[in-house]
Enzyme design. Structure first.
Site, PDB file in Angstrom:
ATOM      1  CE1 TYR A 125     -10.132  12.617  13.774  1.00  0.00           C
ATOM      2  CE2 TYR A 125     -10.187  14.574  12.455  1.00  0.00           C
ATOM      3  CZ  TYR A 125     -10.916  13.711  13.291  1.00  0.00           C
ATOM      4  OH  TYR A 125     -12.377  13.628  13.704  1.00  0.00           O
TER       5      TYR A 125
ATOM      6  CE1 TYR B 283     -15.007  11.825  11.728  1.00  0.00           C
ATOM      7  CE2 TYR B 283     -17.103  11.324  12.902  1.00  0.00           C
ATOM      8  CZ  TYR B 283     -16.061  12.109  12.736  1.00  0.00           C
ATOM      9  OH  TYR B 283     -15.724  13.327  13.614  1.00  0.00           O
TER      10      TYR B 283
END
Lengths: 387, 150
Positions: free
Chosen positions: A286, A336
């Protein structure tokens, strides 16, 4: 039992919408398009899905509405988790638990987000719902993810002597991966000069330290390993899972702003999969901001604390290196989708379908959620190539 | 800046006495009646020993810079870039870290050039303009400690 979920479930379908800065459609429509694509990818029929699970922060359609829109008459499992990137793999873990326990047979997990055109993360100065600590941040103009992660990252950088160039090398190697990915939003080359010349957002972050804001959805279908064997795609097994950990400025029990949830969570994660870091072939970390990649390299045990930057500088994290990281370009350069695109990329690597960016011989992948600061929790999975 | 632009804190039922104390220029912490551990933000239960009984105590008002950021992007209305936000590790107990404004030069224009991790700070109070009829609000602003004396 730490290994109760090991290899019991599999990801059998993956679906994407296109990535854009303005989808022009609702998050419900994004979700349904990605889910339809995932059902087709898996070779399932429309009526097979009997469970739904998503994560959101008051910015996307509710899971039950998606279930209604899918026409599921006998919904057997639903999870509508409040949370950002920390929750991304938790949704998958929860779906796996539901399938492994027999609650549901085919659960679809998704994230649908108009993160650029409709609801920018904290960008309007408003708090996400259910974040009581915002009262201590809002009046100081300290609200958005880049600000909060800059606070954390600055302490980390000071502790280990991490430089702007060290952060730049993260943005650059991931851009190199995105240039091999047709889906990626950012496909032009990025040099250190470009990086250093990019404008300050919030020191120590420049523009290219920050992830993109994207309108998109990604969906994954989870079923039992047994059912997966008869489906169209080579299954990708959910081999290890852990969530929890994490801390914030407001934890009042964690004085250290320089480590991640992975310090606790990784031990449980590797035990659940019966592997160690040396067994991981590819890691999708992440990466809302560049330093998170360095911190996770360290805290997931791929190098010693403080050595993440050297690992990147040595080329270890590039495709062809010892541990290719964020092979799709990550949130920094692919787009994203709040962590779920990292899981989807891990699945593609283990299927061997990544073309120019394929990691040779990828058998085991790590995919992580936001590593625990700001959210106060984290999650991660180990995925394994099935047969 | 105008009072209408600046985002105001929204206290909850646990934090309201803490915010009211700031208006009196008092920085409070909770102290567990059983194990004496300090805590902030305000919460009903001690997270060390699980005891419900507690009292408010005044904080020393001193701490050190745990980290800081310099905001250049305009993230929302009511602030002029650049501005600094500090995370202050309180001297009272080193696992209490509090965000606040930084008031190094005293004129509200800050670029953080005078800051360093570990720099001693002391608390100051900023009585901000609020819309007429609203409850008064005071915010934390920190400045370099003028004296190391306790």
């Amino acid at each position: 039992m730490a290994d109760a979920l090991r290899d019991k479930t599999a990801i059998v379908g993956v679906g994407y919408t296109e990535y854009s800065k303005n989808s022009g459609v609702s998050t419900l429509t994004l979700a349904l398009r990605a889910i339809r694509a995932a059902i087709d990818d898996a070779g399932l029929a429309h009526g097979d899905i009997d469970g739904v699970a998503c994560h959101r922060v008051g910015d996307s359609v509710q899971a039950v509405i998606v279930a209604q829109a899918l026409g599921i008459r006998d919904l057997r499992y639903h999870a509508d988790m409040f949370g950002g990137g920390a929750t991304s793999t938790q949704v998958l873990i929860s779906a796996s638990m539901a399938v492994a326990s027999g609650l549901a047979d085919y659960v679809v997990c998704w994230r649908a987000i108009n993160a650029r055109s409709e609801w920018r993360m904290g960008g309007t100065g408003r708090a996400a719902p259910d974040t009581v600590e915002f009262q201590y941040q809002v009046p100081y103009g300290f609200v958005t993810p880049p600000q909060q992660f800059a606070m954390y990252s600055h302490a980390y950088m000071h502790r280990h002597g991490v430089t702007a160039e060290d952060l730049g090398r993260v943005a650059i190697f991931q851009r190199g991966h995105a240039m091999k990915n047709e889906r990626a939003m950012m496909r032009g080359p990025l040099t250190m000069d470009d990086y250093l010349a990019s404008r300050w957002i919030v020191e120590p972050f420049r523009l290219f330290d920050c992830c993109l804001e994207t309108d998109a959805a990604v969906a994954l279908i989870v079923t039992s390993a047994e059912r997966a064997r008869d489906l169209r795609r080579r299954p990708v097994l959910v081999s290890g899972a852990a969530y929890g950990g994490g801390h914030t400025l407001f934890s009042n029990q964690r004085a250290d702003l320089t480590t991640t949830a992975a310090r606790e969570l990784s031990t449980r994660l590797y035990a659940s999969a019966g592997i160690g870091p040396a067994d991981v072939d590819v890691a999708e970390f992440y990466d809302a901001f560049t330093p998170l990649v360095l911190m996770q390299l360290e805290d997931f045990g791929f190098c010693a604390p403080g050595d993440g930057a050297a690992m990147v500088a040595d080329g270890a994290t590039s495709i062809g290196g010892a541990l290719p990281v964020n092979t799709h370009g990550g949130h920094l350069s692919e787009g994203y989708v709040h962590g779920l695109n990292h899981v989807a990329e891990a699945v593609a690597q283990l299927r061997g379908s990544c073309g120019d960016r394929q990691v040779d011989g990828a058998e085991v992948a790590l995919s992580t959620g936001q590593p625990g600061y700001v959210a106060g929790c984290s999650s991660a999975v180990v995925l394994k190539k099935g047969s | 800046m105008s009072a209408s632009e600046r985002p105001l804190p929204v206290p909850d039922r646990d934090s309201l006495p803490w915010w009211k104390a700031l208006v009196r220029h008092e920085l409070l912490l909770q102290r567990c009646a059983s194990c004496d551990a300090l805590r902030w933000p305000p919460r009903e239960l001690c997270n060390r020993c699980g005891t419900l009984d507690w009292t408010w105590i005044p904080a020393s008002g001193r701490g050190t810079v745990a980290s800081w950021v310099v905001n250049h992007h305009m993230f929302g209305p009511g602030f002029r870039a650049p501005y600094v936000v500090v995370a202050v590790r309180l001297d009272d107990q080193d696992d209490i870290v509090m965000p606040g404004a930084y008031w190094g030069s005293g004129d509200g224009t800050e670029d953080g050039a005078d800051l360093a991790i570990g720099l001693p700070l002391e608390v100051d109070f900023d009585d901000i303009d609020v819309p007429s009829g609203s409850e008064p609000i005071t915010l934390l602003r920190w400045r370099p400690a003028r004296s190391m004396a306790p």
